[in-house]
Design a protein around this motif. Structure first.
Motif, PDB file in Angstrom:
ATOM      1  N   PRO A   1     -19.380  37.397  16.263  1.00 19.80           N
ATOM      2  CA  PRO A   1     -18.802  38.352  15.143  1.00 19.80           C
ATOM      3  C   PRO A   1     -19.291  38.394  13.450  1.00 19.80           C
ATOM      4  O   PRO A   1     -19.812  37.059  13.186  1.00 19.80           O
ATOM      5  N   GLU A   2     -18.359  38.124  13.058  1.00 18.50           N
ATOM      6  CA  GLU A   2     -19.217  39.073  11.695  1.00 18.50           C
ATOM      7  C   GLU A   2     -19.168  37.493  10.647  1.00 18.50           C
ATOM      8  O   GLU A   2     -18.043  36.196  10.818  1.00 18.50           O
ATOM      9  N   GLY A   3     -19.901  36.979  10.384  1.00 16.71           N
ATOM     10  CA  GLY A   3     -19.726  35.441   9.775  1.00 16.71           C
ATOM     11  C   GLY A   3     -20.278  34.412  10.418  1.00 16.71           C
ATOM     12  O   GLY A   3     -20.385  33.098  10.392  1.00 16.71           O
ATOM     13  N   GLY A   4     -20.783  35.225  11.530  1.00 14.21           N
ATOM     14  CA  GLY A   4     -22.004  33.540  12.413  1.00 14.21           C
ATOM     15  C   GLY A   4     -20.700  33.789  13.368  1.00 14.21           C
ATOM     16  O   GLY A   4     -20.007  33.002  13.080  1.00 14.21           O
ATOM     17  N   VAL A   5     -21.384  33.396  14.271  1.00 10.08           N
ATOM     18  CA  VAL A   5     -20.588  32.747  15.842  1.00 10.08           C
ATOM     19  C   VAL A   5     -19.646  31.322  14.883  1.00 10.08           C
ATOM     20  O   VAL A   5     -18.665  30.393  15.977  1.00 10.08           O
ATOM     21  N   LYS A   6     -20.836  29.949  14.273  1.00  8.16           N
ATOM     22  CA  LYS A   6     -20.008  28.410  14.510  1.00  8.16           C
ATOM     23  C   LYS A   6     -18.635  28.844  13.056  1.00  8.16           C
ATOM     24  O   LYS A   6     -18.275  28.459  13.368  1.00  8.16           O
ATOM     25  N   LYS A   7     -19.526  29.682  12.294  1.00  6.84           N
ATOM     26  CA  LYS A   7     -18.044  29.739  10.883  1.00  6.84           C
ATOM     27  C   LYS A   7     -17.197  29.962  11.577  1.00  6.84           C
ATOM     28  O   LYS A   7     -15.422  29.906  11.407  1.00  6.84           O
ATOM     29  N   THR A   8     -16.778  31.276  13.056  1.00  9.43           N
ATOM     30  CA  THR A   8     -15.965  31.567  13.060  1.00  9.43           C
ATOM     31  C   THR A   8     -14.942  31.188  13.927  1.00  9.43           C
ATOM     32  O   THR A   8     -13.711  30.528  14.650  1.00  9.43           O
ATOM     33  N   VAL A   9     -15.730  30.249  15.091  1.00 11.42           N
ATOM     34  CA  VAL A   9     -15.622  28.743  16.262  1.00 11.42           C
ATOM     35  C   VAL A   9     -15.121  27.719  15.111  1.00 11.42           C
ATOM     36  O   VAL A   9     -13.570  27.771  15.374  1.00 11.42           O
ATOM     37  N   GLN A  10     -15.081  27.446  13.920  1.00 16.91           N
ATOM     38  CA  GLN A  10     -14.788  26.660  13.400  1.00 16.91           C
ATOM     39  C   GLN A  10     -13.358  27.397  13.051  1.00 16.91           C
ATOM     40  O   GLN A  10     -12.091  26.433  12.211  1.00 16.91           O
TER      41      GLN A  10
ATOM     42  N   LEU B   1      -7.453  27.366  12.675  1.00 16.08           N
ATOM     43  CA  LEU B   1      -6.293  27.610  13.431  1.00 16.08           C
ATOM     44  C   LEU B   1      -5.650  27.567  14.157  1.00 16.08           C
ATOM     45  O   LEU B   1      -4.562  26.976  14.208  1.00 16.08           O
ATOM     46  N   VAL B   2      -5.726  26.502  15.284  1.00 15.95           N
ATOM     47  CA  VAL B   2      -5.379  26.178  16.198  1.00 15.95           C
ATOM     48  C   VAL B   2      -5.308  24.435  15.742  1.00 15.95           C
ATOM     49  O   VAL B   2      -4.367  23.768  16.271  1.00 15.95           O
ATOM     50  N   GLY B   3      -4.846  23.910  15.027  1.00 12.42           N
ATOM     51  CA  GLY B   3      -4.631  22.324  13.693  1.00 12.42           C
ATOM     52  C   GLY B   3      -6.276  21.776  14.107  1.00 12.42           C
ATOM     53  O   GLY B   3      -5.666  20.491  14.544  1.00 12.42           O
ATOM     54  N   LEU B   4      -6.938  22.101  14.779  1.00  7.95           N
ATOM     55  CA  LEU B   4      -7.658  20.702  14.846  1.00  7.95           C
ATOM     56  C   LEU B   4      -9.387  20.795  13.283  1.00  7.95           C
ATOM     57  O   LEU B   4      -9.101  21.545  12.569  1.00  7.95           O
ATOM     58  N   ASN B   5      -9.646  19.918  13.549  1.00 12.43           N
ATOM     59  CA  ASN B   5     -10.306  19.613  12.649  1.00 12.43           C
ATOM     60  C   ASN B   5     -11.842  20.518  12.813  1.00 12.43           C
ATOM     61  O   ASN B   5     -12.646  20.395  14.003  1.00 12.43           O
ATOM     62  N   PRO B   6     -12.051  21.565  12.218  1.00 11.46           N
ATOM     63  CA  PRO B   6     -13.830  22.323  11.963  1.00 11.46           C
ATOM     64  C   PRO B   6     -14.996  21.210  12.360  1.00 11.46           C
ATOM     65  O   PRO B   6     -15.598  21.421  12.720  1.00 11.46           O
TER      66      PRO B   6
ATOM     67  N   ARG C   1     -17.818  17.531  18.975  1.00  7.40           N
ATOM     68  CA  ARG C   1     -17.762  16.789  19.391  1.00  7.40           C
ATOM     69  C   ARG C   1     -17.768  17.036  20.481  1.00  7.40           C
ATOM     70  O   ARG C   1     -17.357  17.951  20.826  1.00  7.40           O
ATOM     71  N   TYR C   2     -17.785  15.767  21.893  1.00  7.87           N
ATOM     72  CA  TYR C   2     -17.242  16.464  23.301  1.00  7.87           C
ATOM     73  C   TYR C   2     -15.666  16.464  24.226  1.00  7.87           C
ATOM     74  O   TYR C   2     -15.168  14.905  23.623  1.00  7.87           O
TER      75      TYR C   2
ATOM     76  N   ARG D   1      -5.361  22.067  22.666  1.00 11.60           N
ATOM     77  CA  ARG D   1      -5.617  23.084  21.644  1.00 11.60           C
ATOM     78  C   ARG D   1      -7.251  23.841  21.565  1.00 11.60           C
ATOM     79  O   ARG D   1      -6.892  24.985  21.078  1.00 11.60           O
ATOM     80  N   ILE D   2      -7.885  23.066  22.264  1.00 12.13           N
ATOM     81  CA  ILE D   2      -9.476  23.515  22.489  1.00 12.13           C
ATOM     82  C   ILE D   2      -9.254  24.555  23.150  1.00 12.13           C
ATOM     83  O   ILE D   2      -9.788  26.044  23.234  1.00 12.13           O
TER      84      ILE D   2
END
Lengths: 407, 365
Positions: free
Chosen positions: A146-155, A160-165, A170-171, A182-183
């Motif tokens: 993905p554009e901007g790297g995987v980590k950034k996109t995942v965050q 987007l789903v209302g979790l803290n990036p 965390r597990y 939400r995950i």
């Protein structure tokens, strides 16, 4: 649903009959039988007919709700259209491509477009992976950078789903049920799918959390233009989220209609019974038994479903024909399909007559009586209507007396 | 059930009741009085305050509904009444027909279980023993409390199976639980609970595992049996639809505490606690016009080890800043009477709450 309904309903109504727009998903006579094997040689002795001939379409941008009691095959249906299960028969088309028997390798590119949200947020997340790993898995598996790297996109997805990036590392066990769901949603949305199949997405959650997730699904649909197939057993939730609703009973669709039609004038007796059984959160209606239809008994086994109409063993309107002839899923109103010999709430006379006429003809066939082909249809309809009416009222009477007996 | 019982129980329960918490005028019919019940568990992670000072009454022939989310302490409360917590620290008072069960001898409580109070569990498959026939389990429950022979007990069990609507009861008597469907198993459970005509029936999520059509059958059955036997019923559920249908009185629990209590009509039509508003706003209503959006409660339920200071609901409450001096975050609100028999534990004044409910919440539902 606010925006969605406003936006999608007009063009839906526009292309309802004839459906000029290409459906996203088309399912034709879909069948899934699970073999029952016995003995030393593991010979097949029977089959669980989990899904037994489903046909429907899912249009782009809409939400199709699927309801039914446990064991009606709704989850199997969800797994068939996402091709997590191999259909026994029938056809599944996604965007015009036949995906019914694609193998795992050929299916993989399509997985980007079809994603699933699972019921149990506790068992659908790997406890040994961090949520960063879980949500980035789709990128890894699909080889997408993905554009901007995987980590950034995942965050971004987590936000987007209302979790803290920042909870990237965390597990799953560190999250509550609602957060886990939400995950699961973030993972399903990672590759911007076109179709999301959600199997009981909120039933494992508490009411207050349930509302959060329902609203989230709504917002995401508006934002990303998603198409949903939402499978649930809760009729209040289904009404809230769906544009169109399919009611399933023992592996078949018994009624398929727009949300409003279905809830205001259900035509299949089973739908009517289901709706009347929903407990209403209003103490003023406490003990208002008279408008409740109490079905007797349980859902029959899908190993040997009843002959004819599968609902006839519990139906108060069942007549001779219901035990012998299976009612086809017929269009009885605009976008309102029903599989019943004696539909309720048939608003204008014409379709009802045709149904009763076909019913009468079929009944006559069964009874071995020739129906003269030149006989005036109207007359036949009248007589059949007259014949059906007393039978129906008799059925109602018996069910009522049963209720009285129970008291 | 007799008049004598009533007379005995009346002065007792009146004597122990907190003057502020007892519903006036109902003391004479009260069958179960719970006063300041606390059930705490010592764990490696700390003290879990599952139930932290709950008081309520259940009247004969009436149903009390206990609602709340998972972890709010509803099931722990019911097990506490039944005396089924062995490792918990239980304090407070549970007056059942004039006897305090908390201080009573465990052997004595065991004799009351089944005969005077009985329970229907959520999951009949795990509550019924898979190794014994349904009939054997019902007869056992009967013979524990009645000195009768096998034959007589069997006749009674068959009668109960018939009463709860199991077809061919004599034949099904010797079936095993796995041979029953979910709805039938729940019926068998109900038959087992009612075989000794208990005066208090606790139903813990009796229909959560069932489909709506079967749920309707079971709720109907419980209601009919209650009418017939005049039992007091406690209905524990998270489904507001089910309580609205069944309950005369309601208790709303949050974080192990009672946040609101009153008649079902009061709690549904004039709720006086923001959490109750949240519950009502969260659920899609099948009996109303379609709403565009649900109004969820933000955040998630508290950990019972670290219950927030002050009002347990304050981190999720949209009105936490309405009361002055940061009261909601420092002082635990008392359960105060806001109308006849209607209690709420909230720092906001009644005028504020009534205004918020009528102007801001009710129109959106």
């Amino acid at each position: 649903m606010s925006e969605t309904t406003d936006v999608t309903t007009p063009d839906q109504t526009a292309n309802k009959p004839g459906s000029s727009a290409e459906p996203l998903l088309r399912v034709d006579n879909l069948v899934k039988h699970f073999p029952i094997k016995k003995g030393l040689l593991q010979r097949q002795v029977g089959a669980v007919k989990a899904v037994d001939g489903l046909s429907f379409e899912v249009r782009p941008g809409e939400t199709l709700g699927v309801v039914g009691e446990s064991g009606c095959g709704k989850s199997t249906m969800g797994r068939l259209i996402t091709r997590l299960l191999e259909p026994t028969g029938g056809k599944v088309e996604f965007e015009g491509h036949d995906i019914t028997h694609l193998n795992v390798g050929k299916m993989r590119p399509l997985r980007r477009d079809v994603q699933m949200i699972f019921q149990d947020p506790y068992s659908s997340l790997n406890p040994r992976h961090t949520i960063g790993t879980i949500v980035s898995a789709p990128f890894r598996l699909q080889g997408v950078q993905p554009e901007g790297g995987v980590k950034k996109t995942v965050q971004e997805l987590l936000a987007l789903v209302g979790l803290n990036p920042e909870h990237y590392n965390r597990y799953p066990h560190e999250f509550s049920g609602g957060q886990r769901q939400r995950i699961g949603i973030a993972r399903a949305l990672a590759l911007k799918p076109k179709l999301v199949v959600a199997d009981e997405p909120v039933s494992a959650l508490d009411v207050s959390i349930q509302a959060q997730v329902v609203n989230l699904l709504d917002d995401l649909q508006d934002e990303l233009g998603l198409t949903y197939v939402i499978i649930a057993h809760d009729l209040s939730v289904i009404r809230h989220v769906s544009d169109r609703i399919a009611v399933m009973y023992l592996g078949k669709i018994v009624e398929l209609a727009d949300r409003k039609d279905l809830y205001t004038k259900p035509m299949h007796p089973y739908t009517k019974a289901l709706l009347s059984a929903v407990p209403v959160p209003d103490p003023a209606r406490r003990g208002a038994k008279n408008d409740r239809i109490l079905l007797r008994g349980d859902v029959p086994s899908p190993i040997s479903p009843p002959s004819g109409c599968r609902f006839h063993t519990r139906c108060w309107k069942a007549t001779e024909i219901c035990t012998t002839k299976e009612p086809p899923l017929l269009q009885l109103g605009t976008g309102h399909q029903v599989a019943c010999h004696h539909p309720e709430n048939a608003d204008d006379q014409a379709p009802q007559d045709t149904v009763l006429l076909t019913a009468a003809v079929a009944a006559a066939e069964v009874a071995g009586v020739e129906v003269p082909a030149d006989k005036e249809p109207a007359a036949a309809a009248d007589s059949s209507a007259a014949a059906a009416a007393p039978a129906a009222s008799e059925g109602a009477k018996t069910s009522k007396s049963d209720e009285d007996g129970a008291e | 059930m007799s008049d004598l019982d009533k007379k005995q129980s009346a002065p007792e329960s009146a004597a122990v009741s907190e003057p502020t918490a007892l519903v006036p005028g109902t003391a004479e019919e009260t069958f179960l009085s719970v006063r300041d019940l606390k059930i705490h568990f010592d764990t490696d992670d700390g003290l879990v305050k599952s139930v932290d000072g709950v008081s309520f009454d259940v009247r004969r022939g009436k149903t009390l509904g206990i609602v709340g989310e998972s972890g709010s302490g509803k099931s722990v409360t019911s097990l506490g009444i039944m005396g089924l917590h062995q490792k918990a620290k239980v304090s407070g008072e549970v007056w059942l027909d004039g006897e305090n069960l908390v201080t009573a001898d465990p052997d004595h409580v065991r004799r009351l279980r089944g005969r005077k109070m009985a329970m229907i569990f959520q999951d009949p498959l795990s509550a019924l023993h898979p190794y014994y026939t349904v009939g054997a389990q019902i007869t056992e429950a009967y013979r524990v409390h009645h000195p009768v022979g096998k034959k007589e007990a069997k006749a009674r069990a068959v009668e109960m199976l018939d009463r709860v609507g199991i077809p061919e009861p004599a034949k099904r008597f010797s079936s095993y639980p796995h041979e029953f469907s979910g709805g039938m198993r729940q019926r068998a459970m109900i038959a087992m609970s009612l075989v000794n005509n208990p005066e208090l029936l606790i139903a813990d999520e009796p229909t959560t595992a069932l489909d709506v059509t079967v749920q309707a059958q079971i709720l109907d059955l419980i209601r009919d049996l209650q009418k017939e036997f005049g039992s007091a019923v406690i209905m524990i559920t998270h489904d507001l639809g089910v309580v609205a249908e069944m309950a005369d009185d309601l208790l709303v629990m949050y974080g192990g505490r009672c946040v609101e209590r009153g008649s079902a009509e009061k709690v549904f039509y004039e709720p006086q606690h923001p959490y109750t508003w949240g519950l009502l706003g969260s659920m899609p209503r099948i009996d109303r016009e379609e709403t565009d959006r649900l109004i969820p409660v933000k955040g998630s339920p508290p950990s019972l080890i670290n219950v927030p200071d002050g009002c347990a609901f304050n981190p999720r409450c949209p009105y936490a800043d309405v009361p002055k001096d940061n009261l909601t975050r420092t002082v635990r609100p008392e359960l105060r009477e806001v109308g006849s028999g209607h209690f709420s534990a909230c720092h906001m004044s009644q005028e504020e709450r009534t205004r918020i409910w009528t102007e801001e919440i009710a129109p959106k539902l």
